[in-house]
Scaffold this active site. Structure first.
Site, PDB file in Angstrom:
ATOM      1  N   SER A 107      13.921  22.469 -15.259  1.00  0.00           N
ATOM      2  CA  SER A 107      12.711  23.243 -15.472  1.00  0.00           C
ATOM      3  C   SER A 107      13.112  24.614 -15.984  1.00  0.00           C
ATOM      4  CB  SER A 107      11.946  23.369 -14.157  1.00  0.00           C
ATOM      5  OG  SER A 107      11.086  24.495 -14.205  1.00  0.00           O
ATOM      6  N   GLN A 119      -4.818  -4.042 -43.834  1.00  0.00           N
ATOM      7  CA  GLN A 119      -3.703  -3.147 -44.146  1.00  0.00           C
ATOM      8  C   GLN A 119      -3.376  -2.274 -42.925  1.00  0.00           C
ATOM      9  OE1 GLN A 119      -2.999  -1.526 -48.168  1.00  0.00           O
ATOM     10  NE2 GLN A 119      -3.868   0.358 -47.324  1.00  0.00           N
ATOM     11  N   HIS A 121       0.832  -1.222   0.000  1.00  0.00           N
ATOM     12  CA  HIS A 121       0.000   0.000   0.000  1.00  0.00           C
ATOM     13  C   HIS A 121       0.862   1.266   0.000  1.00  0.00           C
ATOM     14  CE1 HIS A 121      -3.292  -2.736   1.384  1.00  0.00           C
ATOM     15  NE2 HIS A 121      -2.300  -3.255   2.097  1.00  0.00           N
ATOM     16  N   GLU A 134       8.995   9.152 -16.515  1.00  0.00           N
ATOM     17  CA  GLU A 134       7.578   9.487 -16.720  1.00  0.00           C
ATOM     18  C   GLU A 134       7.114   9.097 -18.121  1.00  0.00           C
ATOM     19  OE1 GLU A 134       6.651  13.535 -14.621  1.00  0.00           O
ATOM     20  OE2 GLU A 134       8.755  13.476 -15.178  1.00  0.00           O
ATOM     21  N   LYS A 180      14.945  22.368  -9.990  1.00  0.00           N
ATOM     22  CA  LYS A 180      14.288  21.113 -10.391  1.00  0.00           C
ATOM     23  C   LYS A 180      15.176  20.220 -11.246  1.00  0.00           C
ATOM     24  CE  LYS A 180      10.249  20.126 -10.404  1.00  0.00           C
ATOM     25  NZ  LYS A 180       8.923  20.648 -10.654  1.00  0.00           N
ATOM     26  N   TYR A 195      -8.493 -12.566 -46.777  1.00  0.00           N
ATOM     27  CA  TYR A 195      -7.980 -11.205 -46.635  1.00  0.00           C
ATOM     28  C   TYR A 195      -9.079 -10.163 -46.800  1.00  0.00           C
ATOM     29  CZ  TYR A 195      -5.249  -6.977 -47.554  1.00  0.00           C
ATOM     30  OH  TYR A 195      -4.730  -5.706 -47.494  1.00  0.00           O
TER      31      TYR A 195
HETATM   32  N1  ARG Z   1      -0.909  -3.207 -48.881  1.00  0.00           N
HETATM   33  C1  ARG Z   1      -1.702  -4.352 -48.659  1.00  0.00           C
HETATM   34  C2  ARG Z   1      -1.715  -4.683 -47.145  1.00  0.00           C
HETATM   35  O1  ARG Z   1      -0.869  -4.234 -46.476  1.00  0.00           O
HETATM   36  C3  ARG Z   1      -1.191  -5.510 -49.430  1.00  0.00           C
HETATM   37  C4  ARG Z   1      -2.216  -6.562 -49.724  1.00  0.00           C
HETATM   38  C5  ARG Z   1      -3.126  -6.098 -50.787  1.00  0.00           C
HETATM   39  N2  ARG Z   1      -3.986  -7.144 -51.211  1.00  0.00           N
HETATM   40  C6  ARG Z   1      -5.169  -6.921 -51.834  1.00  0.00           C
HETATM   41  N3  ARG Z   1      -5.905  -7.938 -52.096  1.00  0.00           N
HETATM   42  N4  ARG Z   1      -5.568  -5.713 -52.096  1.00  0.00           N
HETATM   43  O2  ARG Z   1      -2.606  -5.334 -46.660  1.00  0.00           O
END
Ligand code: ARG
Length: 458
Positions: free
Chosen positions: A274, A319, A153, A287, A280, A314
């Site tokens: 400071s 990105q 504490h 920090e 200071k 994807y």
């Molecule tokens: N610049 C893109 C990324 O970082 C690369 C992949 C792009 N792929 C696509 N199917 N558009 O994700």
């Protein structure tokens, strides 16, 4: 209806929102390494001719030399590092450059580049943490006998040694290193050859590219390979936990450097003055380590939330995976370096620490333990008797051991003058010799083990 009005707008906005080159250009080394490995494999598998592969590898080396010398150009129309590099390759070697992208996609390309980059970041973090451990272990060895108040504490609890306190951070950083190592282990499979999402019909050799890039094996599922970023999240989770530890150590320095504590003089190199108060000396670096920890945790949150609702495979949201990882890595690098300097070069004011340990009745538990051991009094009753002794000492404004034998006897007749030996701070720390306790001999034992683990012995 609105097409005329917006015809220019959306395409400019599209260009800007789509471009990742401003941040993913830092991946250029990884991108070129992965392309070289890929085209060497295409040649070995007779998918491109040896002559074409040689021309491409030569060209990639020229591009690398240009980037090294002049930096990576930032043309938003080329979107990202992959297209930028390929476009420059085509300028240098002509249409044969177009053969490089056979049997791959930017999706497996970026997954590979980003893993390679993150693997380096993990290795850098581990090396930095080992440097911090060396500094901690060195200072802990110097101060295995230096007594300071231990707190709970933030109230004086029991005397401990500074060496013990510093070694607590050695243990924390050891676990941080093991988290980074586990992240590296899981990350180390190669997505290259997963292509856009489904794999490829070309007769590629994924073992070969995995090996060339230092991965343990190719990844096992093409959809997973192009769409997960858990390797980056593993890194960020380890970085966040590590930053929390660094932040706590930094906070100790801030407290210890304050005038009322006066336990430490911060290295000048990590302090500022400071502009208005000449007396200071501010612990700004400490920090900022504390502050940066918040930002690193923020980076982890950012990527978790980016990923949470994405279907396979994807999506362009991904990105946005890179900026938080890049930011966290550069913040963590600074935080570790600052803490290495602080631990290595701080002046510990052991006189002030000792004085503070003697205030605040830090050895009250030792009196209670003595009553248990020497007078066979149950601990709860001993606790009560000790409370009365502390109350009297407090009333008189003196330390426990400054109470006279008569005064102690009046509190409980079973106390005798052997008790004074138990009430010194030295006796208190020496007595706590259980495994992992603060006794100087225990601390020295752990310091010796750590020095061996860090190969610090000649
Ligand atoms: N610049 C893109 C990324 O970082 C690369 C992949 C792009 N792929 C696509 N199917 N558009 O994700």
């Amino acid at each position: 209806m609105w097409g005329g009005r917006f015809a220019q707008g959306p395409s400019a906005i599209m260009r800007e929102i789509n471009a990742s080159i401003p941040f993913d250009k830092v991946l250029w080394r990884q991108d070129i390494a992965a392309s070289k490995a890929h085209v060497a494999m295409l040649a070995a598998c007779d998918i491109v001719t040896d002559g074409d592969a040689e021309a491409i590898i030569d060209g990639l080396e020229q591009v690398a030399a240009e980037y090294e010398r002049d930096g990576v150009p930032e043309d938003w129309d080329l979107e990202d590092i992959h297209m930028t590099t390929e476009a420059r390759l085509a300028e240098l070697i002509g249409p044969v450059a177009g053969r490089l992208h056979t049997a791959r996609s930017r999706n497996d390309q970026v997954a590979t580049d980003f893993r390679l980059w993150t693997r380096d970041a993990i290795e850098e973090a581990i090396a930095g943490l080992e440097a911090l451990q060396r500094a901690l272990v060195t200072r802990a060895g110097e101060h295995a006998d230096s007594i300071m108040p231990g707190f709970t504490h933030l109230q004086t609890a029991q005397p401990v040694t500074l060496g013990h306190h510093l070694m607590a951070y050695y243990e924390m950083t050891a676990r941080d290193i093991s988290r980074f190592s586990a992240a590296r282990e899981r990350l180390n499979q190669c997505p290259l050859g997963s292509a856009a999402l489904a794999g490829t019909g070309f007769p590629i050799d994924r073992e070969m590219t995995a090996q060339a890039l230092g991965f343990a094996a190719p990844t096992a599922n093409s959809l997973d390979s192009v769409s997960d970023r858990d390797f980056a999240l593993d890194y960020l989770a380890a970085a966040s936990q590590c930053a929390l530890h660094l932040s706590r150590l930094a906070e100790e320095f801030v407290i210890w450097a304050s005038q009322p504590f006066g336990f430490v003089r911060m290295p000048d190199a990590l302090s500022t003055g400071s502009s208005i108060m000449p007396q200071k000396k501010n612990p700004d670096a400490a920090e900022l380590v504390r502050g940066h920890a918040g930002r690193i945790v923020g980076c982890q949150m950012a990527l978790m939330v980016t990923m949470k609702g994405l279907p396979l495979a994807y999506s362009k949201d991904m990105q946005d995976d890179k900026p938080p990882v890049f930011e966290a890595a550069s913040l963590l690098r600074l935080c570790i370096a600052a803490m290495v300097g602080m631990v290595a070069d701080a002046t510990f004011r052991t006189d002030r620490m000792r004085e503070a340990a003697e205030l605040g009745y830090a050895t009250a538990t030792d009196l209670a333990d003595w009553l248990v051991r020497e007078a066979d009094i149950p601990f709860r009753e001993a606790h009560h008797i000790t409370g009365a002794a502390v109350k009297l000492a407090e009333k008189k404004g003196v330390a426990l051991e400054a109470l006279s034998m008569d005064e102690l006897k009046e509190i409980d007749g079973r106390i005798d003058d052997r008790v004074y030996k138990a009430l010194s701070v030295e006796a208190s720390v020496a007595a706590r010799n259980s495994h992992g306790g603060t006794a100087p001999d225990e601390v020295r034992k752990r310091v010796a083990q750590a020095r061996r683990a860090l190969e610090m012995e000649a």
